[in-house]
Design a protein around this motif. Structure first.
Motif, short mmCIF file in Angstrom:
data_model
loop_
_atom_site.label_atom_id
_atom_site.label_comp_id
_atom_site.label_asym_id
_atom_site.label_seq_id
_atom_site.Cartn_x
_atom_site.Cartn_y
_atom_site.Cartn_z
N GLY A 277 0.70 -1.10 0.03
CA GLY A 277 -0.01 -0.12 -0.13
C GLY A 277 0.84 1.34 0.14
N HIS A 278 1.99 1.18 -0.24
CA HIS A 278 3.09 2.60 -0.30
C HIS A 278 2.94 3.29 -1.88
N SER A 279 2.87 4.44 -1.61
CA SER A 279 2.87 5.15 -2.98
C SER A 279 4.51 5.44 -3.21
N PHE A 280 4.91 5.44 -4.41
CA PHE A 280 6.45 5.52 -4.61
C PHE A 280 6.37 6.03 -6.19
N THR A 281 7.58 6.37 -6.13
CA THR A 281 8.22 7.12 -7.20
C THR A 281 9.46 6.34 -8.09
N ILE A 282 9.58 5.86 -9.18
CA ILE A 282 11.03 5.01 -9.64
C ILE A 282 11.62 6.11 -10.64
N VAL A 283 12.69 6.21 -10.37
CA VAL A 283 13.69 7.01 -11.17
C VAL A 283 14.85 6.05 -11.71
N PRO A 284 15.26 6.38 -12.93
CA PRO A 284 16.41 5.25 -13.50
C PRO A 284 17.85 5.76 -13.04
N ASP A 285 18.05 6.80 -12.27
CA ASP A 285 19.42 7.08 -12.17
C ASP A 285 19.50 8.03 -10.87
N GLY A 286 20.77 8.34 -10.21
CA GLY A 286 20.98 9.23 -9.16
C GLY A 286 20.66 10.42 -9.39
N ALA A 287 21.00 11.15 -10.72
CA ALA A 287 20.77 12.44 -10.79
C ALA A 287 19.11 12.90 -10.83
N GLN A 288 18.56 11.91 -11.23
CA GLN A 288 16.99 12.03 -11.32
C GLN A 288 16.60 12.01 -9.85
N VAL B 156 23.28 1.15 -6.03
CA VAL B 156 24.58 1.45 -6.07
C VAL B 156 25.13 1.91 -7.35
N GLN B 157 25.23 0.94 -8.18
CA GLN B 157 25.60 1.17 -9.61
C GLN B 157 24.58 1.70 -10.67
N MET B 158 24.63 2.88 -11.06
CA MET B 158 23.47 3.41 -12.11
C MET B 158 24.37 4.31 -12.95
N PRO B 159 23.65 4.57 -13.95
CA PRO B 159 24.19 5.37 -15.05
C PRO B 159 24.00 6.69 -14.66
N VAL B 160 24.79 7.85 -15.12
CA VAL B 160 24.59 9.31 -15.07
C VAL B 160 25.24 9.57 -13.67
N MET B 161 24.55 9.09 -12.63
CA MET B 161 25.05 9.44 -11.19
C MET B 161 24.85 7.91 -10.28
N ASP B 162 25.91 7.63 -9.72
CA ASP B 162 25.79 6.22 -8.83
C ASP B 162 24.96 6.64 -7.54
N GLY B 163 24.60 5.63 -6.76
CA GLY B 163 23.91 5.62 -5.51
C GLY B 163 24.45 6.44 -4.62
N PRO B 164 25.80 5.89 -4.27
CA PRO B 164 26.64 6.85 -3.22
C PRO B 164 26.78 8.28 -3.67
N THR B 165 26.97 8.72 -4.90
CA THR B 165 27.24 9.91 -4.94
C THR B 165 25.84 10.70 -4.93
N ALA B 166 24.75 10.21 -5.66
CA ALA B 166 23.52 10.68 -5.11
C ALA B 166 23.11 10.90 -3.74
N THR B 167 23.38 10.20 -2.89
CA THR B 167 23.13 9.85 -1.56
C THR B 167 23.84 10.99 -1.03
N ARG B 168 25.25 11.47 -1.11
CA ARG B 168 25.94 12.50 -0.80
C ARG B 168 25.36 13.82 -1.25
N HIS B 169 24.88 13.93 -2.45
CA HIS B 169 24.44 14.91 -2.80
C HIS B 169 23.01 15.52 -1.96
N ILE B 170 22.30 14.51 -1.67
CA ILE B 170 21.11 14.37 -1.23
C ILE B 170 21.26 15.07 0.47
N ARG B 171 22.27 14.21 1.14
CA ARG B 171 22.49 14.66 2.38
C ARG B 171 23.07 16.18 2.62
N ALA B 172 23.73 16.70 1.40
CA ALA B 172 24.31 18.05 1.46
C ALA B 172 22.91 18.91 1.35
#
Length: 73
Positions: A23-34, A51-67
Motif C-alpha cells: 500500500g505504499h505510494s512510490f516514485t521510480i527513477v532510473p539514476d541518481g541524478a533524477q 549503488v551502480q547506475m548510469p549518469v550518477m551512482d547511488g553513493p554520489t547521489a546520497t552524498r548530494h541528497i545529504r548535502a
C-alpha cells in the motif's frame, strides 16, 4: 512516500509490485541524478537507492541528497 532509484527494469517491476502490495505510494527513477531532482521537488519518507547506475551512482547521489540539508537529508 518512497523514492526508488533503480536502473534495471526488472528490478523496477519487482520493487513496484512489493511496494504496491504493502500500500505504499512510490516514485521510480532510473539514476541518481533524477533521484536528486526528485528529492529537490518533493518529500519522501524513504529512499531505496541502487549503488551502480548510469549518469550518477547511488553513493554520489546520497552524498548530494545529504548535502541538501533539511528534511531531505
Amino acid at each position: 512516500r518512497v523514492l526508488v532509484a533503480e536502473d534495471n527494469e526488472t528490478n523496477q517491476r519487482v520493487v513496484a509490485a512489493l511496494l504496491s502490495s504493502f500500500g505504499h505510494s512510490f516514485t521510480i527513477v532510473p539514476d541518481g541524478a533524477q533521484a536528486l531532482a526528485a528529492v529537490s521537488s518533493a518529500d519522501y519518507d524513504a529512499i531505496l537507492m541502487d549503488v551502480q547506475m548510469p549518469v550518477m551512482d547511488g553513493p554520489t547521489a546520497t552524498r548530494h541528497i545529504r548535502a541538501l540539508g533539511g528534511r531531505a537529508s
